[in-house]
Scaffold this motif. Structure first.
Motif, PDB file in Angstrom:
ATOM      1  N   SER A  28       0.837  -1.191   0.000  1.00  9.30           N
ATOM      2  CA  SER A  28       0.000   0.000   0.000  1.00  9.30           C
ATOM      3  C   SER A  28       0.875   1.244   0.000  1.00  9.30           C
ATOM      4  N   PHE A  29       0.621   2.158  -0.944  1.00 11.13           N
ATOM      5  CA  PHE A  29       1.318   3.439  -0.937  1.00 11.13           C
ATOM      6  C   PHE A  29       0.836   4.265   0.252  1.00 11.13           C
ATOM      7  N   SER A  30       1.738   5.033   0.847  1.00 12.11           N
ATOM      8  CA  SER A  30       1.372   5.903   1.957  1.00 12.11           C
ATOM      9  C   SER A  30       0.483   7.043   1.466  1.00 12.11           C
ATOM     10  N   SER A  40       5.783   8.833  -1.962  1.00  7.90           N
ATOM     11  CA  SER A  40       7.106   8.292  -2.271  1.00  7.90           C
ATOM     12  C   SER A  40       7.473   7.171  -1.296  1.00  7.90           C
ATOM     13  N   PHE A  41       6.581   6.888  -0.337  1.00  5.29           N
ATOM     14  CA  PHE A  41       6.771   5.786   0.608  1.00  5.29           C
ATOM     15  C   PHE A  41       5.724   4.705   0.354  1.00  5.29           C
ATOM     16  N   ILE A  42       6.115   3.462   0.635  1.00  4.06           N
ATOM     17  CA  ILE A  42       5.198   2.338   0.446  1.00  4.06           C
ATOM     18  C   ILE A  42       5.304   1.386   1.633  1.00  4.06           C
ATOM     19  N   TYR A  43       4.175   0.792   2.019  1.00  9.16           N
ATOM     20  CA  TYR A  43       4.139  -0.229   3.063  1.00  9.16           C
ATOM     21  C   TYR A  43       4.211  -1.600   2.414  1.00  9.16           C
ATOM     22  N   VAL A  44       5.067  -2.463   2.959  1.00  9.17           N
ATOM     23  CA  VAL A  44       5.290  -3.808   2.426  1.00  9.17           C
ATOM     24  C   VAL A  44       5.000  -4.818   3.527  1.00  9.17           C
TER      25      VAL A  44
END
Length: 359
Positions: A292-294, A299-303
Motif C-alpha cells: 500500500s502506498f502511503s 514516495s513511501f510504500i508499506y510492504v
C-alpha cells in the motif's frame, strides 16, 4: 534540500475480545479480511474483521500511545484500549468471507462496507457510523454461476472515483466481475489465477476516470480498460520473473503501480509508458502478500510479508524508514484512506495499528 521522511507517531496493539471471536478462520494467503477507518477527530479507529461467515467491528482508542524501539529499530507497540466490539449484522454470507473493503459514502457519517465470500457472493452495506444503528441500506449480488463449483480466494475493490462501481475477483474462476451497485456491467477473463487487483487511481490516458484495472495474475501484471472490448479489455501485459507469483498489486493516486510477490521485491511501474520506474530488492525477507502506498507521502510504500513483518520505506531510493512485527500470521492488512494509519490483524487476535507522519 533534505528530502522529507516518514516516521511513526505511534504504534498500538489491541486484542480482539475472545468472547466475540476466539478462533478466527485461517483464510487464504492474501491478508484481505481487514478494513480500517479513523473516526473524524482521530480519537478512535474502527476495524472491520471477517472470520467465517461474519464481520466483526472493533472500536479501538487512538489516545496516548508513544513510540519505542527495540533491536534493529523494530517498533515496540503500546497496548491500546478496545472501546467496544460487536457483530455487523448486515453480512449474511453462507460461506467463508475472503475480502472486506471500505469506501467513503456521502457525508461524514456514512461508510460503505463491501464483503465477498469464497464463491463470489457480494454484499454491500451503507453504515451510519454516527448513530447507534450502524446499518442503513444494503444489497446483495449472487455470483454469475450461482456459486457452483469449488470455493477459492475472492477479492473486492471499490472504484476510488465512483463508489457505486465495485469489482469482484474470483481466483479459481479466473474472472473479475464489474458491478454498478447490483447491476452486472461486464466480466473480465484472465489467463492465470488472479491473486490481487486494484483500480488505477489516476492516469493521464483516461482523464482520471478510473476505468483502468490492474490485475496480478500468476507472474504477470495485466492492465484492463473497462471501456474497451478489444482483446477482452486487456490493453497491456507485463511479465515478471518466470516461476514467480505476484501476490499483491496497488496503485498510487499520483499514478504509479506497485507489485510484489515471491521474488521478495517491490517493482514500481509508470502507467504512461508501462516501464519500471524502480525496483526495491530485498525489502522483505519472505514473500510479499500486501502492498500500500502511503497517503501521507506517496514516495513511501508499506510492504507486508509472510514473516509477520510490515516495512515502510522510500521505494525510489530502496530505503527503509521503519518496520514492526506482528505476533503470528497476518489475516488482514489495511490502510485507512487519506490518513497515515495502517493496520494489521494477526491470527492470535492481535490488531497492530501504526500512525505515520511527515518529518
Amino acid at each position: 534540500m533534505r528530502p522529507t521522511m516518514l516516521a511513526p507517531r505511534s504504534l498500538r496493539k489491541a486484542s480482539v475480545p475472545p468472547a466475540l471471536l476466539s478462533d478466527p478462520t485461517p483464510g487464504s494467503l492474501q491478508p484481505t479480511r481487514l478494513a480500517v477507518h479513523v473516526n473524524g477527530a482521530g480519537s478512535s479507529c474502527s476495524a472491520y474483521l471477517a472470520s467465517g461467515c461474519r464481520v466483526y467491528k472493533i472500536e479501538i482508542s487512538m489516545d496516548g500511545a508513544m513510540v519505542s524501539k527495540g533491536k534493529e529499530s523494530l517498533l515496540i507497540p503500546d497496548n491500546a484500549q478496545v472501546i467496544s466490539s460487536s457483530v455487523v449484522d448486515r453480512c449474511p454470507h453462507r460461506s467463508e468471507i475472503q475480502s472486506v473493503a471500505l469506501a467513503e459514502g456521502e457525508g461524514d457519517s456514512c461508510l460503505i462496507l463491501g464483503t465477498v465470500d469464497s464463491y463470489g457472493h457480494l454484499i454491500v452495506s451503507r453504515l451510519n457510523i454516527a448513530a447507534d444503528d450502524i446499518d442503513r441500506t444494503s444489497y446483495a449480488v449472487p455470483p454469475r454461476d450461482c456459486g457452483v463449483g469449488e470455493g477459492s480466494w475472492a477479492g473486492i475493490c471499490f472504484s476510488p472515483m465512483q463508489q457505486s462501481t465495485v469489482a469482484v475477483a474470483r481466483q479459481l474462476c479466473k474472472s473479475i466481475d464489474i458491478y454498478d451497485q447490483d447491476i452486472h456491467v461486464r466480466s473480465l477473463r484472465t489467463l492465470w489465477y488472479p491473486s490481487s487487483f486494484s483500480f488505477v487511481h489516476c492516469s493521464p490516458q483516461v482523464n482520471e476516470s478510473s476505468s483502468l484495472l490492474a490485475i496480478a495474475e500468476g507472474s504477470q501484471l495485466s492492465i484492463w480498460d473497462l471501456r474497451m472490448n478489444n482483446n477482452g479489455g486487456c490493453v497491456q501485459r507485463i511479465s515478471g520473473s518466470i516461476g514467480d507469483t505476484i501476490y499483491s498489486v496497488c496503485s498510487s493516486p499520483s499514478g504509479p503501480i506497485a507489485i510484489g510477490g515471491t521474488d521478495r521485491a517491490v517493482t514500481i511501474y509508470d502507467p504512461r509508458r508501462w516501464s519500471a520506474l524502480s525496483r526495491w530488492v530485498g525489502c522483505s525477507k519472505y514473500e510479499i502478500t500486501g502492498l500500500s502506498f502511503s497517503s501521507v507521502d506517496q514516495s513511501f510504500i508499506y510492504v507486508q510479508g509472510v514473516d509477520y513483518e510490515i516495512t515502510c520505506g522510500r521505494w525510489k531510493e530502496s530505503e527503509r524508514a521503519f518496520s514492526f512485527r506482528g505476533d503470528s500470521n497476518w489475516l488482514g492488512f489495511s490502510k485507512c484512506a487519506n490518513t497515515g494509519v495502517v493496520a494489521g490483524w494477526c491470527e492470535s487476535g492481535s490488531i497492530f495499528i501504526v500512525d505515520a507522519m511527515q518529518l
